[in-house]
Design an enzyme around this catalytic site. Structure first.
Site, PDB file in Angstrom:
ATOM      1  N   HIS A 125      42.613  89.426 -26.643  1.00 51.17           N
ATOM      2  CA  HIS A 125      41.847  88.797 -27.713  1.00 51.17           C
ATOM      3  C   HIS A 125      41.834  89.788 -28.881  1.00 51.17           C
ATOM      4  CE1 HIS A 125      38.136  87.493 -29.760  1.00 51.17           C
ATOM      5  NE2 HIS A 125      38.197  86.367 -29.089  1.00 51.17           N
ATOM      6  N   ASP A 202      37.823  94.721 -21.279  1.00 53.60           N
ATOM      7  CA  ASP A 202      37.188  93.610 -21.973  1.00 53.60           C
ATOM      8  C   ASP A 202      36.893  92.539 -20.922  1.00 53.60           C
ATOM      9  OD1 ASP A 202      36.505  91.346 -23.329  1.00 53.60           O
ATOM     10  OD2 ASP A 202      38.306  91.262 -24.588  1.00 53.60           O
ATOM     11  N   GLN A 205      35.666  87.367 -20.606  1.00 54.36           N
ATOM     12  CA  GLN A 205      35.993  86.122 -19.892  1.00 54.36           C
ATOM     13  C   GLN A 205      35.839  86.256 -18.379  1.00 54.36           C
ATOM     14  OE1 GLN A 205      36.254  83.317 -21.163  1.00 54.36           O
ATOM     15  NE2 GLN A 205      36.666  83.761 -23.301  1.00 54.36           N
ATOM     16  N   LYS A 228      28.452  84.233 -23.233  1.00 54.39           N
ATOM     17  CA  LYS A 228      29.467  83.577 -22.397  1.00 54.39           C
ATOM     18  C   LYS A 228      29.020  83.541 -20.936  1.00 54.39           C
ATOM     19  CE  LYS A 228      33.472  85.095 -25.150  1.00 54.39           C
ATOM     20  NZ  LYS A 228      33.661  84.087 -26.180  1.00 54.39           N
ATOM     21  N   CYS A 368      41.887  83.401 -31.290  1.00 51.62           N
ATOM     22  CA  CYS A 368      41.816  84.841 -31.582  1.00 51.62           C
ATOM     23  C   CYS A 368      42.861  85.621 -30.790  1.00 51.62           C
ATOM     24  CB  CYS A 368      40.430  85.412 -31.316  1.00 51.62           C
ATOM     25  SG  CYS A 368      39.166  84.685 -32.333  1.00 51.62           S
TER      26      CYS A 368
END
Lengths: 411, 144
Positions: A125, A202, A205, A228, A368
């Site tokens: 991303h 990261d 997700q 999220k 993104c």
């Protein structure tokens, strides 16, 4: 929930006011949980309750109310630490995952010099790519990229050629927001560490979708956002080993983050507070623990199984649409609960507008991740992403909607 | 919200049979435009003689809205002087953004595209070819 029982999304939906309401022709088919999840009543109530009952600034007032606000804020830090099995001293509270990744990247500028290397992947991303581009530009370090194999997985065979004595940092996603790919994080982290690199993950997700242990990921620093994970907006975290956080430079200075200030110099507070300048989003911090409670009441194993079943179902149903190009690995076990695809017959924007008319909310665009789309050779894609409240009928509505859109635009 | 407000017959006709798609023999002015939110790219070629646009070539394939808008552009600006084309493009931009009421100017087929204003996220799609044309004209001005 009884051990072994499946997650019942129909029951879970009852907790989400926005999904309970009617919209247009019928119920809202929300397939954009990878952008942000809907919020359960308990989170909405907790945020409002903070303002009604505990509102004061943190870490300053000596009165009882200020104490309660501070407790709500610090309670969130402890709750997040417990959720990931991390040390609360290593939990930095930020605005969002992007701010956390900027702190990880720009804060480590002092650890980088000309000729050093930062390893990222081609599926990142922008939030886990652009800050590294910036820090590379500033320090003279070079970016290297782990490529994809034909199945949309990270190509680990390329790793020996990419990791070297100058690799200082390896930054990668725990799950791709476009392909859904879950890379073998622990293995990559181990190999990066053997090369002497810090590992930045990261997890935007992955958090709230998979059982996640800070230690097992092999990360030195891990970023994710609350919104999220069924929590409020305006809240993210950089979770790190305290000794690694010690090595980062604070990006923002001012109140709250200092130890002592003189007219011409200042010293920093202890980690993690030195990274939390100014008044934070205390109401959001107060509202996030209930979201984590919900996830743990259900059980992240069940959440994972539920998303995997939906992914399998979506892959199967979408495959029935002739010509549709589905991105990412074919095996649902290798992906999180989202499916992106490209329809050569209908442009993603037209498709998304059409589906919206059918009450189906999906994301269209490059999500993104422009470099990734360039590699895939498509300008943009459509993404359907799932959450704990997603039912198979939502996937059915998507597939039927695409069929209708094809007739509308092609007929 | 009614989809047919956006995808009117005129728009769908331009989308399915876009004009200005033949490559030009000679390109005097060229510009590329992109919509960063969706990754759509459009290339505009103009064949110009004595300050007048003889032919327009549109390249790249976007959504129905941007394709139709590009097709309408090709039809509308052929035969205009560069100055007139600039004026038309600025008006179209204003009309699509809702700054000019469509009734105030003759918009031709583009009138059909003003339905896009009910779909704010799609206005950029309709604007893309016109903004690209304005950039092309600006580049040309700088040269001379």
């Amino acid at each position: 929930m009884a051990a072994g029982a499946k997650l019942d999304p129909g029951k879970v939906r009852g907790e989400f006011p926005l999904l309970a309401g009617k919209r247009g022709k019928g119920r809202l088919v929300y397939l954009d949980s990878a952008a942000t999840t809907q919020k359960p009543e308990r989170v909405i109530a907790a945020e409002a309750r903070f303002y009604r009952e505990s509102n004061a600034n943190v870490h300053r007032g000596l009165y009882d109310l200020a104490g309660r606000a501070t407790e709500a804020y610090e309670g969130c830090r402890r709750r997040v630490a417990a959720f990931l099995g991390a040390d609360p001293r290593g939990v930095v509270i930020t605005r969002n995952a992007t701010a956390a990744l900027n702190l990880a990247a720009l804060g480590s500028a002092r650890l980088l010099g000309r000729g050093d290397e930062i390893l990222v992947t081609v599926m990142e991303h922008h939030a886990n790519l652009v800050p590294w581009i910036q820090v590379a530009k500033r320090t003279g370090a070079a970016l290297k990229h782990i490529p994809l194999d034909r199945m949309g997985r990270l190509d680990l065979e390329a790793l020996p050629g990419l990791l070297g004595p100058r690799t200082r940092i390896a930054a990668l996603s725990a799950a791709s927001n476009v392909l859904g790919t879950i890379p073998p994080l622990a293995e990559i982290a181990r190999r990066a560490r053997e090369a002497g690199a810090l590992v930045v993950v990261d997890a935007a997700q992955a958090a709230g979708r998979l059982p996640l242990s800070f230690e097992k990921t092999g990360a030195d620093l891990l970023a994710f956002s609350a919104h999220k994970c069924y929590g409020p907006m305006g809240l993210g975290f950089l979770v790190g080993k305290p000794e690694v956080l010690e090595r980062l430079e604070p990006l923002e200075t001012g109140g709250e983050m200092i130890e002592a200030v003189h007219m011409d110099r200042a010293s920093w507070a202890e980690v993690p507070r030195r990274f939390e300048a100014g008044t934070p989003n205390v109401a959001a911090a107060a509202a996030f623990p209930p979201a984590l409670d919900l996830l743990e009441e259900i059980g992240l194993d069940r959440v994972r199984r539920h998303e995997m079943e939906l992914t399998e179902y979506a892959l199967e149903r979408l495959s029935s649409l002739e010509g549709l190009e589905i991105l990412g690995p074919a095996n649902p076990e290798e992906r999180v609960g989202l499916v992106s695809f490209h329809d050569p017959l209908v442009h993603p924007h037209d498709l998304a507008t059409f589906l919206d008319g059918e009450g189906v909310a999906v994301r269209a665009g490059h999500h993104c991740a422009q470099p990734l789309h360039r590699i895939l050779g498509i300008p943009s894609s459509l993404r359907a992403s799932f959450g704990i409240y997603t039912v198979k009928e939502d996937v059915d509505a998507l597939v039927e909607g695409i069929g209708k859109a094809r007739r509308y635009f092609q007929g | 919200m009614n989809l047919d407000d956006l995808y009117r017959d005129v728009v769908m006709d331009h989308y399915k049979n876009p004009r200005g798609r033949e490559p030009l023999e000679r390109v005097d002015i060229h510009a590329e435009g992109a919509n960063p939110s969706c990754g759509d790219e459009v290339g505009l070629d103009l064949q110009v003689e004595e300050g007048r646009i003889l032919k327009v070539g549109v390249r790249g394939r976007g959504c129905a809205v941007s394709t139709a808008s590009g097709s309408i552009l090709a039809e509308m600006v052929e035969g205009l002087t560069l100055e007139e084309a600039g004026r038309v493009a600025r008006r179209m931009k204003g009309a699509l953004k809702g700054e000019v009421r469509p009734g105030e100017i003759d918009m031709g087929d583009l009138e059909a595209l003003t339905g896009v204003r009910k779909f704010p996220v799609r206005i950029k799609c309709a604007l893309l070819p016109w903004v690209t044309l304005l950039e092309a004209l600006l580049e040309k001005e700088k040269e001379t």
